[in-house]
Design a protein around this motif. Structure first.
Motif, PDB file in Angstrom:
ATOM      1  N   PRO A 734       0.790  -1.111  -0.033  1.00 24.06           N
ATOM      2  CA  PRO A 734       0.059  -0.074   0.106  1.00 24.06           C
ATOM      3  C   PRO A 734       0.863   1.203  -0.011  1.00 24.06           C
ATOM      4  CG  PRO A 734       0.225  -0.933   2.103  1.00 24.06           C
ATOM      5  CD  PRO A 734       0.905  -1.993   1.312  1.00 24.06           C
ATOM      6  N   ASP A 735       0.292   2.329  -0.422  1.00 22.39           N
ATOM      7  CA  ASP A 735       1.159   3.769  -0.334  1.00 22.39           C
ATOM      8  C   ASP A 735       0.831   4.233   1.118  1.00 22.39           C
ATOM      9  OD1 ASP A 735       1.378   3.463  -2.872  1.00 22.39           O
ATOM     10  OD2 ASP A 735      -0.486   4.894  -3.488  1.00 22.39           O
ATOM     11  N   ILE A 736      -0.104   3.892   1.783  1.00 24.24           N
ATOM     12  CA  ILE A 736      -0.103   4.285   3.399  1.00 24.24           C
ATOM     13  C   ILE A 736      -0.111   2.941   4.097  1.00 24.24           C
ATOM     14  CG2 ILE A 736      -1.174   5.525   5.083  1.00 24.24           C
ATOM     15  CD1 ILE A 736      -2.209   7.360   2.906  1.00 24.24           C
ATOM     16  N   LEU A 737       0.661   2.625   5.034  1.00 20.02           N
ATOM     17  CA  LEU A 737       0.799   1.330   5.714  1.00 20.02           C
ATOM     18  C   LEU A 737       0.320   1.664   7.292  1.00 20.02           C
ATOM     19  CD1 LEU A 737       1.871  -1.559   6.207  1.00 20.02           C
ATOM     20  CD2 LEU A 737       3.893  -0.562   7.084  1.00 20.02           C
ATOM     21  N   VAL A 738      -0.851   1.249   7.262  1.00 18.33           N
ATOM     22  CA  VAL A 738      -1.574   1.478   8.721  1.00 18.33           C
ATOM     23  C   VAL A 738      -1.331   0.070   9.559  1.00 18.33           C
ATOM     24  CG1 VAL A 738      -3.901   1.956  10.115  1.00 18.33           C
ATOM     25  CG2 VAL A 738      -3.376   2.891   7.413  1.00 18.33           C
ATOM     26  N   ILE A 739      -0.952   0.389  10.826  1.00 17.98           N
ATOM     27  CA  ILE A 739      -0.779  -0.682  11.854  1.00 17.98           C
ATOM     28  C   ILE A 739      -1.236  -0.645  13.271  1.00 17.98           C
ATOM     29  CG2 ILE A 739       1.129  -1.924  12.890  1.00 17.98           C
ATOM     30  CD1 ILE A 739       3.192  -0.883  10.946  1.00 17.98           C
ATOM     31  N   ASN A 740      -2.095  -1.605  13.980  1.00 15.63           N
ATOM     32  CA  ASN A 740      -2.875  -1.416  14.890  1.00 15.63           C
ATOM     33  C   ASN A 740      -1.824  -2.062  15.798  1.00 15.63           C
ATOM     34  OD1 ASN A 740      -4.949  -0.200  14.274  1.00 15.63           O
ATOM     35  ND2 ASN A 740      -6.469  -1.951  14.128  1.00 15.63           N
ATOM     36  N   CYS A 741      -1.202  -1.507  17.021  1.00 12.82           N
ATOM     37  CA  CYS A 741      -0.345  -2.154  17.821  1.00 12.82           C
ATOM     38  C   CYS A 741      -0.609  -3.407  18.683  1.00 12.82           C
ATOM     39  CB  CYS A 741       0.564  -1.196  18.673  1.00 12.82           C
ATOM     40  SG  CYS A 741       1.375   0.271  17.663  1.00 12.82           S
ATOM     41  N   GLU A 742      -1.861  -3.484  19.011  1.00 11.97           N
ATOM     42  CA  GLU A 742      -2.558  -4.295  19.842  1.00 11.97           C
ATOM     43  C   GLU A 742      -1.932  -4.874  21.017  1.00 11.97           C
ATOM     44  OE1 GLU A 742      -5.360  -6.256  19.744  1.00 11.97           O
ATOM     45  OE2 GLU A 742      -6.118  -5.202  17.725  1.00 11.97           O
ATOM     46  N   VAL A 743      -1.590  -3.456  21.931  1.00  6.84           N
ATOM     47  CA  VAL A 743      -0.711  -3.658  23.066  1.00  6.84           C
ATOM     48  C   VAL A 743      -1.839  -3.529  24.225  1.00  6.84           C
ATOM     49  CG1 VAL A 743       0.873  -2.862  24.483  1.00  6.84           C
ATOM     50  CG2 VAL A 743       1.178  -2.342  22.114  1.00  6.84           C
ATOM     51  N   ASN A 744      -2.543  -4.857  24.264  1.00  9.49           N
ATOM     52  CA  ASN A 744      -3.811  -4.895  25.082  1.00  9.49           C
ATOM     53  C   ASN A 744      -3.540  -5.692  26.579  1.00  9.49           C
ATOM     54  OD1 ASN A 744      -5.145  -3.531  23.162  1.00  9.49           O
ATOM     55  ND2 ASN A 744      -5.506  -5.306  22.085  1.00  9.49           N
ATOM     56  N   SER A 745      -2.229  -6.096  26.887  1.00 10.35           N
ATOM     57  CA  SER A 745      -1.976  -6.813  28.159  1.00 10.35           C
ATOM     58  C   SER A 745      -0.628  -6.618  28.412  1.00 10.35           C
ATOM     59  CB  SER A 745      -2.407  -8.231  27.950  1.00 10.35           C
ATOM     60  OG  SER A 745      -1.247  -8.859  26.839  1.00 10.35           O
ATOM     61  N   LEU A 746      -0.429  -6.831  29.652  1.00  9.52           N
ATOM     62  CA  LEU A 746       0.967  -6.809  30.303  1.00  9.52           C
ATOM     63  C   LEU A 746       1.961  -7.613  29.486  1.00  9.52           C
ATOM     64  CD1 LEU A 746       0.137  -6.978  34.100  1.00  9.52           C
ATOM     65  CD2 LEU A 746       0.959  -5.095  32.709  1.00  9.52           C
ATOM     66  N   LYS A 747       1.664  -8.683  28.717  1.00  8.62           N
ATOM     67  CA  LYS A 747       2.563  -9.462  28.070  1.00  8.62           C
ATOM     68  C   LYS A 747       3.247  -8.793  26.728  1.00  8.62           C
ATOM     69  CE  LYS A 747       2.857 -13.868  25.255  1.00  8.62           C
ATOM     70  NZ  LYS A 747       2.014 -14.718  24.776  1.00  8.62           N
ATOM     71  N   GLU A 748       2.216  -7.987  26.080  1.00  9.92           N
ATOM     72  CA  GLU A 748       2.657  -7.074  24.923  1.00  9.92           C
ATOM     73  C   GLU A 748       3.309  -5.765  25.314  1.00  9.92           C
ATOM     74  OE1 GLU A 748      -0.339  -8.227  25.109  1.00  9.92           O
ATOM     75  OE2 GLU A 748      -0.577  -9.460  23.489  1.00  9.92           O
ATOM     76  N   ALA A 749       3.126  -5.296  26.635  1.00  9.17           N
ATOM     77  CA  ALA A 749       3.617  -4.196  27.096  1.00  9.17           C
ATOM     78  C   ALA A 749       5.066  -4.293  27.652  1.00  9.17           C
ATOM     79  CB  ALA A 749       2.839  -3.415  28.193  1.00  9.17           C
ATOM     80  N   ASP A 750       5.268  -5.612  28.089  1.00 10.54           N
ATOM     81  CA  ASP A 750       6.461  -5.929  28.353  1.00 10.54           C
ATOM     82  C   ASP A 750       7.356  -6.399  27.344  1.00 10.54           C
ATOM     83  OD1 ASP A 750       5.894  -5.845  31.357  1.00 10.54           O
ATOM     84  OD2 ASP A 750       5.394  -7.720  31.415  1.00 10.54           O
ATOM     85  N   PHE A 751       6.770  -6.874  26.361  1.00 12.26           N
ATOM     86  CA  PHE A 751       7.913  -6.868  24.867  1.00 12.26           C
ATOM     87  C   PHE A 751       8.246  -5.534  24.753  1.00 12.26           C
ATOM     88  CE2 PHE A 751       7.942  -7.138  20.492  1.00 12.26           C
ATOM     89  CZ  PHE A 751       9.000  -8.297  20.207  1.00 12.26           C
ATOM     90  N   TRP A 752       7.247  -4.725  24.563  1.00 15.74           N
ATOM     91  CA  TRP A 752       7.939  -3.340  24.082  1.00 15.74           C
ATOM     92  C   TRP A 752       8.974  -2.705  25.015  1.00 15.74           C
ATOM     93  CZ3 TRP A 752       6.493   0.483  20.142  1.00 15.74           C
ATOM     94  CH2 TRP A 752       5.396  -0.061  19.434  1.00 15.74           C
ATOM     95  N   ARG A 753       8.653  -3.142  26.249  1.00 15.85           N
ATOM     96  CA  ARG A 753       9.685  -2.315  27.337  1.00 15.85           C
ATOM     97  C   ARG A 753      11.057  -2.829  27.064  1.00 15.85           C
ATOM     98  NH1 ARG A 753       6.660  -3.597  31.323  1.00 15.85           N
ATOM     99  NH2 ARG A 753       5.718  -1.509  31.630  1.00 15.85           N
ATOM    100  N   VAL A 754      10.962  -4.423  27.056  1.00 12.92           N
ATOM    101  CA  VAL A 754      12.319  -4.948  27.126  1.00 12.92           C
ATOM    102  C   VAL A 754      13.003  -4.962  25.672  1.00 12.92           C
ATOM    103  CG1 VAL A 754      13.149  -7.493  26.587  1.00 12.92           C
ATOM    104  CG2 VAL A 754      11.401  -7.183  28.346  1.00 12.92           C
ATOM    105  N   GLN A 755      12.335  -4.631  24.524  1.00  9.33           N
ATOM    106  CA  GLN A 755      13.044  -4.323  23.475  1.00  9.33           C
ATOM    107  C   GLN A 755      13.513  -2.670  23.396  1.00  9.33           C
ATOM    108  OE1 GLN A 755      13.686  -6.581  21.221  1.00  9.33           O
ATOM    109  NE2 GLN A 755      12.408  -8.115  22.122  1.00  9.33           N
ATOM    110  N   ALA A 756      12.845  -1.946  24.195  1.00 12.09           N
ATOM    111  CA  ALA A 756      13.474  -0.664  24.092  1.00 12.09           C
ATOM    112  C   ALA A 756      14.605  -0.520  25.058  1.00 12.09           C
ATOM    113  CB  ALA A 756      12.547   0.197  24.760  1.00 12.09           C
ATOM    114  N   GLU A 757      14.767  -1.496  25.946  1.00 12.62           N
ATOM    115  CA  GLU A 757      15.955  -1.403  26.652  1.00 12.62           C
ATOM    116  C   GLU A 757      17.025  -2.070  26.258  1.00 12.62           C
ATOM    117  OE1 GLU A 757      14.804  -3.789  30.164  1.00 12.62           O
ATOM    118  OE2 GLU A 757      13.517  -2.156  31.208  1.00 12.62           O
TER     119      GLU A 757
END
Length: 1235
Positions: A734-757
């Motif tokens: 597509p010309d515009i790529l739209v992404i839903n992050c689906e950070v709906n639980s602690l599991k996904e939030a921890d994944f983002w936090r670990v990857q940022a660290e």
């Protein structure tokens, strides 16, 4: 029943007496009624069992079957057989209701309806019971739960209700009106006038409403208009009761004697066919109640208060042998009712007893009764009793369900430890001024805190002053310490502080110093404001949406285009998406997806806003795609819940967002199925990462796009559901790529936090820094990293924290239908070359354009904000400069931010929800020209939606082709509104009112009148706006709008849709006309229009002096034009025409604005006169309304052009009771001649 003339001894039954009733049996009370009945200390019967001995009933003859006690010593005020179930309802003088089931009168439910007033009538409905008291109508379930509680005016004295249909109720009493109430909306819909002293009994047949008056009259009223058709003057004293059956009406009452009122033993009988009285019927008892009991014949049952009952034919003679006696426990019978089956009679006496008489041993109350629901039996009662004094008693006798989970009562010790809150210290001022009397101290209130409120602090805070309290308009936490919370100030939820002037004195510039427009958050479902801004700042989407226009009444693409146009015109002032959200609420798919929130849910933050905005993102893209398709090829709506389409190339939205895919399904039998589809967005699918290893965002994105999963699917080869491997391959990006992050639980939030660290550590190592083992930087480490040798400044170290998201990604389609995705940096562009050259080889670079984040704040329920990269074209239009900049959009708060802030996500309070990536050089691929789709044809004549609208009701003449407005033409405008939601406000302890949420208004009528030419003053638009939303207040006194005016089924007005009238006003704005009116700022705000200031001539400001009050149109018209308008209600034609005349007067007094000093003297005289008159227009002597003296302008000469062959038939219709001024008629005829 009318209680006038009854035994005066009833006055001793005051409601306050039975609460102190001694539990000793009254001498009159039959002891057999109270077997096994317990009396509590207050004297109220807890249970009442039927008479134990059997009673012999003779078939066809009424005799007593059962008697039961409802409330000991409290008179029964009303009885009623349930029309839907086998139940008898009884109401008492103490406001208590009791129900009994079946002929055995088993107690079913008992509850208090009113604490002070007696129950006067009971009416059963399908879902509950209606109870009428003096000034209260309460609808309750049969078990006692309140369904609604409708409070009437305190001055009302209601006595009777009448159910005219399943949802309409008439309520009457001792006042000069009868109320009609809609049971669906619980709103008063009509008020019918009746003669004093009012109506206490109401009946209904298929011909008339029958109203019994305390004056002794019975009036017959029309079923539609409620007008009196006939009247019977039955008794000279007062009416006691009456009933209607077939063509007969029978009444009993009191006659006037020298000594006062006396019960009349003659029943008055009337023939409804000839509307005259027939021979009165003499009875042998003192009639207080009567009912027709039509079984084999039209028998009448006449009951006296002493308990005598006589049956007789209404046209025959009464036989003393037909008298039987009811044995009341008390001295008087208070109520009487007959079941629908005519098999049972119920009597209630003055001692609280109910007597059931039947004509068969097993009677039924209704011909067809439904089953009654009973409470489930208590299982504990069937368990064997346990003697706790026995030590060896096995506790296993008590059954306990077997469970392996922890019990709810098994609390951890840390959670069950007592933690009392420490009492706050007493104010020193209170201790200083306290005076003691014994051990009690008294002190005046120093008023240093809110009444009945003590702020709760988690810990003792220092009294230091921080920057958060600098902003006086800060909407949240004025009494709290903001520095105790981690949410940054600019990310907090913003609300508008309302004053007496509404929004006029609110400083929006404090929150937005840019020229971009924010969006107001107080409208229902305004949680999507951030996503509206994201779509607006996509240049191809903005141009495409504004070029769209269709005929659908509720088209989201059209409404979004109108909103984008307002955002274009605004110069920093906030806009509101009220019309867009109004259309959004009408779409059934939005409701089915749970996207429409109730006000309470939105205010409390109930539910996950992150999930909500991601569902909204999918829905709006789907809806816009289908709206664009329907513009050319109408088709049925396909579900918005899915992400697939038959074809995405039918609309430009599909070309922008759609990604073509191949879905491959491989069964274990070897059979492979390939299906082509497309999607408008992708959802991130996260790996099971338990080791904390590094994982690029590009890898997660590729895994989410080229998704592979195992699932059950139908196999045509195996002819059954089989485990299959589902894979997805990309055909076209597509010309515009739209992404839903689906950070709906602690599991996904921890994944983002670990990857940022992990990313932060790698970035520090890349620049030559060292990481300490405890993950904390020592002071020397920070100094070293900030030194030139470390090649990294401290500010950039802060920018690297909580960052995992790349600003750009590179995607390449491989020859074997594969997809390569990698992060892209500016250094990569130097190494690999510019992205434009790469596109020729199927390589595309996407730049991050927007991120939508969910702000977690427990105080406010959270909010949604957006980081948006605003492009050069927007800055060029607004500020005249060409550059790109990241901004934070938090409703009406807009603030430029550093680009790193857009990708920094502290998962403890800032959670990513939606990402928008855009192809580089996207704007060059699309036509960005905007062509106004609104044409002049919108101003021509159109059909009304109202079915009853006739030409004789027309109040305007549409513009002819030679009358089309030009730039600078004057148009008089006025609008009227109705209220959809009432204002929410709180009253402070000092008596001042604070508005929490303003009332939600909706435009109901819009009028535009010609401002020049031979037809000056004649309206060319007078549209009533049809609404599908519930109106809570029509504001008739101020708007002139009445119930029914906006209903297409019954309205006689020229009814249109809001979109149709909106297009007319948009065309007038775009063409450059100047609007003249009074208070236009509010009008345009509610209509949801943005009008340039140089196109608005508002008389409220033309005749205004600085720092003085605003002057009403009514007073200005009286002072300058000697006109008296707005006598009883407002009329928009009259107001618009008056504003035009005032503008002409302003030009005359100010010499076209060339002599401001002389006009200033005129204004001084205006204000002096206003203060002397208290700003009130005097009424003419001998007249109650100014409309009786002057022509109010609501009637107008209407000229209808009907072209029949070569001739023109001219019809002049005068829509007024008085003759309009001659100049107006001459002007209209002159314009007709010229045409």
């Amino acid at each position: 029943m009318n209680f006038e003339g009854l035994d005066p001894g009833l006055a001793e039954y005051a409601p306050a007496m039975h609460s102190a009733l001694d539990p000793v049996l009254d001498a009159h009370l039959n002891s057999s009624l109270l077997q096994n009945v317990e009396l509590d200390p207050d004297g109220v019967a807890l249970e009442a069992l039927p008479v134990p001995e059997s009673v012999h009933i003779m078939e066809g003859v009424y005799s007593e079957l059962h008697s039961v006690v409802a409330e000991v010593g409290v008179p029964v005020s009303v009885s009623h057989f349930d029309l839907h179930e086998e139940m008898l309802w009884v109401g008492s003088h103490g406001g208590h209701a009791t129900s009994f089931f079946g002929p055995a009168l088993e107690r079913y439910s008992s509850f208090q309806v009113n604490g002070s007033d007696d129950i006067r009538q009971i009416q059963s409905l399908e879902n509950g019971i209606l109870f009428l008291t003096k000034n209260n109508l309460k609808y309750m379930a049969r078990g006692g739960l309140i369904i609604f509680d409708y409070l009437l005016d305190e001055s009302e004295d209601m006595h009777s209700v009448l159910l005219t249909d399943s949802s309409t109720l008439l309520v009457g009493g001792l006042q000069n009106h009868i109320l009609e109430i809609d049971l669906n909306t619980v709103q008063e819909t009509q008020k019918y006038a009746v003669e004093t002293p009012g109506v206490t009994i109401m009946r209904q047949t298929n011909r008339f409403f029958f109203c019994g008056h305390t004056s002794g009259k019975v009036s017959l009223r029309d079923l539609r208009t409620f007008k009196v058709e006939h009247e019977f003057d039955a008794f000279s004293g007062s009416l006691s009761d009456f009933d209607v059956h077939g063509n007969l009406l029978a009444a009993c009452g009191f006659s006037s004697r020298l000594t006062g009122l006396a019960c009349d033993r003659f029943l008055k009988v009337y023939d409804l066919r000839m509307m005259r009285a027939i021979t009165p019927l003499q009875v042998h008892v003192d009639p207080a109640f009567l009912r027709f009991i039509p079984t084999y014949t039209s028998r009448l049952a006449i009951i006296s208060q002493s308990g005598q009952c006589q049956f007789c034919e209404p046209t025959g003679l009464a036989n003393p042998a037909d008298i039987f006696h009811v044995n009341p426990v008390g001295p008087l019978l208070m109520t009487f009712d007959v079941s629908a089956s005519k098999q049972a009679l119920a009597f209630g006496d003055s001692e609280g007893c109910v007597h059931l008489w039947t004509d068969s041993p097993e009677p039924s109350f209704n011909p067809y009764s439904r089953e009654t629901e009973f409470a489930l039996p208590c299982l504990v009662d069937s368990l064997p009793p346990l003697d706790w004094s026995q030590d060896l008693l096995p506790l296993s006798l008590i059954p306990v369900p077997l469970t392996t989970d922890a019990l709810l009562s098994d609390w951890p010790a840390a959670n069950s430890a007592p933690a009392p809150r420490r009492a706050p210290p007493v104010d020193a001022e209170i201790l200083r001024t306290m005076k003691k009397v014994g051990f009690i101290g008294y002190a005046p209130n120093p008023r240093t805190r809110l009444r009945n409120q003590i702020p709760y602090r988690l810990k003792e805070s220092d009294s230091e002053f921080d920057s958060f309290s600098q902003v006086t308009e800060s909407p949240i936490g004025r009494e709290e310490e903001p520095h105790l919370h981690m949410v940054s100030k600019k990310y907090r939820k913003v609300t508008i502080k309302y004053s007496k002037l509404g929004l006029e004195d609110f400083d929006f510039k404090h929150y937005n110093k840019t020229l971009f427009a924010g969006l107001e958050p107080h409208i229902p479902n305004a949680y999507c404001n951030c996503m509206i801004q994201v779509l607006y700042f996509l240049e191809p989407v903005r141009c495409l949406i504004q070029n769209h226009l269709c005929q659908k009444e509720f088209c989201l693409a059209c409404e979004l285009g109108f909103l984008f146009h307002m955002l274009d015109l605004s110069r920093g002032d906030p806009c509101q998406g009220s019309n867009f959200l109004r259309a959004f609420r009408t779409i059934p798919e939005a409701s089915a997806l749970g996207l429409i929130l109730a006000d309470s849910d939105e205010a409390s933050g109930k539910g996950s806003l992150a999930r909500l905005i991601q569902r909204w993102n999918r829905f709006i893209l789907t809806q816009l795609h289908q709206d664009m398709q329907e513009l050319e090829v109408p088709q049925a709506y396909r579900g918005a819940g899915g992400s697939s389409f038959c074809s995405s190339g039918d609309s430009v939205i599909g070309q922008l967002f759609s990604c073509e895919m191949e879905n491959c399904s491989l069964c274990r039998c070897g059979s492979e199925t390939v299906r082509a589809s497309s999607t408008l967005l992708f959802t991130l699918s996260y790996p099971e990462d338990k080791t904390g290893k590094s994982c690029d965002f590009a890898q997660v994105l590729k895994r989410s796009i080229c998704l592979e999963q195992n699932t059950q699917a139908w196999c045509d080869n195996c002819e059954k559901y089989q485990p299959t491997i589902q894979t997805r391959n990309i055909r076209h990006l597509p010309d515009i790529l739209v992404i839903n992050c689906e950070v709906n639980s602690l599991k996904e939030a921890d994944f983002w936090r670990v990857q940022a660290e992990v990313a932060f550590k790698m970035a520090i190592k890349k620049h030559g820094g060292e990481i300490s083992k405890n993950k904390e930087f020592a002071l020397a480490d920070w100094k070293e990293l900030g030194s030139p040798e470390g090649m990294l400044m401290c500010s950039s170290i802060e920018e690297l924290k909580n960052v995992w998201l790349p600003f750009s990604i590179r995607m390449k389609m491989t020859k074997n239908k594969g997809l390569d995705v990698c992060n892209w940096t500016d250094g990569d562009e130097i190494q690999w070359g510019p992205a434009r050259a790469e596109e020729e080889h199927g390589v595309y670079v996407y730049d991050l354009m927007a991120t939508v984040v969910h702000i977690l704040d427990s105080r406010t329920g959270g909010s949604l904000v957006a980081h948006i990269k605003v492009g050069e074209t927007y800055h060029q239009r607004k500020e005249g400069v060409t550059h790109q900049q990241w901004y934070l959009f938090n409703d009406f708060l807009i603030e430029p931010i550093d680009k790193h802030e857009a990708v920094q996500f502290d998962m403890s309070w800032k959670v990513p929800a939606i990402l928008y990536y855009v192809k580089r050089n996207l704007n060059s691929k699309y036509n960005l020209n905007i062509k106004n789709p609104i044409e002049a044809s919108v101003l021509l004549a159109e059909a009304s939606l109202a079915r009853k609208q006739r030409k004789t009701h027309t109040t305007f003449i549409p513009l002819m082709l030679n009358e089309m407005p030009q730039v600078g033409d004057l148009v008089g405008l006025d609008a009227e509104f109705v209220t959809l939601n009432e204002e929410e406000a709180e009253l402070r302890s000092d008596g001042t009112k604070s508005t929490i949420k303003p009332s939600q208004m909706s435009v109901a009528r819009i009028t535009c009148v010609r401002g020049q030419g031979p037809n000056e003053g004649i309206p060319f638009i007078d549209d009533y706006i049809s609404t599908q939303e519930q109106v809570v207040d029509y504001l008739t006194q101020y708007s002139g709008i009445k119930p029914g005016d906006l209903d297409a089924k019954i309205s006689s007005k020229h009814l249109t849709t809001l979109k149709s009238t909106y297009l007319k006003l948009r065309f007038l704005i775009d063409i450059g006309v100047k609007f003249v009116g009074h208070g236009l700022q509010k009008d345009f705000r509610v209509i949801n229009l943005m009008v340039p200031k140089d196109q608005v001539l508002d008389t409220v400001y033309l005749f205004h002096m600085p720092r003085k009050r605003m002057i009403s149109l009514r007073f200005l018209a009286w002072y300058f034009l000697d006109l008296k308008i707005q006598g009883e209600t407002h009329d928009s034609i009259e107001d618009a025409r008056t504003a035009l005349q005032l503008y002409r007067k302003y030009l005359e007094l100010s010499k076209n604005g060339t002599e401001p000093e002389s006009f200033h003297k005129v204004l001084k005289g205006l204000y002096e006169k206003g203060r002397k008159m208290d700003w009130k227009v005097p009424e003419p002597e001998g007249q109650t309304s100014p409309k009786s003296k002057t022509w109010d302008g609501t009637g107008w000469v209407l000229i209808a052009y009907m072209k029949i062959m070569p001739t023109i038939i001219i019809t002049i219709i005068v829509m007024s009771t008085t003759v309009p001024p001659l100049p107006y008629i001459c002007k209209a005829l002159k314009s007709l001649q010229s045409t």
